[in-house]
Design a protein around this motif. Structure first.
Motif: not given
Length: 126
Positions: A1-10, A24-27
């Motif tokens: 299943q597609l999983q999305l990861v955001e980063s860079g906020g602050g 998406a680390p695995d997709f």
């Protein structure tokens, strides 16, 4: 299943810039369109930008046009949201979402998307 990861906020001062990332680390995202949304406290989720992984077409909502730009790097399997000249009203949780195939919903409609990231907080304050 597609999983999305955001980063860079602050936390950033008014007038500053941030660049958010969505991956998406695995997709592979090659066949997806990626939308960026934000949600401020007490407000509805708002679509603000979109990037198509296949051909790189991008859109920015009128509310952020000229300040926010989506882009993608197919080689790195990542979509970016570059945010410039940030203001206090840009504070909120920012999400990326993925859609596959043709949709009757526009790029800024949450109903278009089947997979969402967990969100990353952006706070604009002096």
């Amino acid at each position: 299943q597609l999983q999305l990861v955001e980063s860079g906020g602050g936390l950033v001062q008014p007038g500053g810039s941030l660049r958010l990332s969505c991956t998406a680390p695995d997709f592979s995202l090659d066949d997806y369109g990626i939308g960026w949304f934000r949600q401020a406290p007490g407000k509805e989720r708002e679509g603000i930008a979109y990037a198509a992984m296949s051909d790189g077409i991008t859109y920015s909502a009128d509310s952020v046009k000229g300040r926010f730009t989506a882009s993608r790097d197919k080689g790195k399997n990542v979509v970016y949201l570059q945010m410039d000249n940030l203001a206090a009203e840009d504070t909120g949780v920012y999400y990326c979402a993925a859609s596959e195939g043709v949709s009757s919903y526009g790029p800024f409609s949450p109903a278009r998307y089947g997979a969402w990231g967990q969100g990353t907080q952006v706070t604009v304050s002096s």
